[in-house]
Write a protein that holds these residues in place. Sequence first.
Motif, PDB file in Angstrom:
ATOM      1  N   LEU A  78       0.835  -1.200   0.000  1.00  0.00           N
ATOM      2  CA  LEU A  78       0.000   0.000   0.000  1.00  0.00           C
ATOM      3  C   LEU A  78       0.871   1.251   0.000  1.00  0.00           C
ATOM      4  CD1 LEU A  78      -2.839   1.158  -0.061  1.00  0.00           C
ATOM      5  CD2 LEU A  78      -2.873   1.015   2.442  1.00  0.00           C
ATOM      6  N   LEU A  79       1.983   1.226   0.726  1.00  0.00           N
ATOM      7  CA  LEU A  79       2.904   2.358   0.716  1.00  0.00           C
ATOM      8  C   LEU A  79       3.477   2.562  -0.691  1.00  0.00           C
ATOM      9  CD1 LEU A  79       4.464   4.618   2.112  1.00  0.00           C
ATOM     10  CD2 LEU A  79       6.159   2.890   2.818  1.00  0.00           C
ATOM     11  N   ALA A  80       3.844   1.481  -1.354  1.00  0.00           N
ATOM     12  CA  ALA A  80       4.367   1.585  -2.726  1.00  0.00           C
ATOM     13  C   ALA A  80       3.315   2.186  -3.654  1.00  0.00           C
ATOM     14  CB  ALA A  80       4.799   0.210  -3.230  1.00  0.00           C
ATOM     15  N   ARG A  81       2.072   1.748  -3.512  1.00  0.00           N
ATOM     16  CA  ARG A  81       0.987   2.293  -4.341  1.00  0.00           C
ATOM     17  C   ARG A  81       0.752   3.770  -4.040  1.00  0.00           C
ATOM     18  NH1 ARG A  81      -3.989  -1.025  -3.253  1.00  0.00           N
ATOM     19  NH2 ARG A  81      -4.880   0.309  -4.846  1.00  0.00           N
ATOM     20  N   ALA A  82       0.844   4.148  -2.768  1.00  0.00           N
ATOM     21  CA  ALA A  82       0.682   5.558  -2.396  1.00  0.00           C
ATOM     22  C   ALA A  82       1.797   6.391  -3.019  1.00  0.00           C
ATOM     23  CB  ALA A  82       0.672   5.703  -0.877  1.00  0.00           C
TER      24      ALA A  82
END
Length: 123
Positions: free
Chosen positions: A42-46
Amino acid sequence: MDLLEEYRRATFIFESGDPLGAARLLEPIVEAEPHNAAVRQLLARAYFNSAQLKRAEAQLRLLVEHDPSDHYAHHVLGRTLERAGRFREALPHLRLAAAMKKQDDYLDAVRRAETWLGKNEAV
């Protein structure tokens, strides 16, 4: 800090269209739980959605290193490299993701990178 509650808040904020706000919440969670792939993803997607491509790439490379069979991590890493204009580096990840899981968006990304490379290698 309740990490699960913070993760839920970050997910809500991300899904509400604020990737920067989500990233701010997720960074300390990843620091506290470095092996939690869901939080790191999710951090990578953000980062990807907020055009922080180097940061997205770093998170995705860790995910791929930890689990080479993660087709989604390969796909998003390929998309991140593609978005950065690094098509030659993107293509192996995009192809691998498409080989692991037949999805239209995976195949579209492969075709896009191949087309771009084909048009620009002749120049």
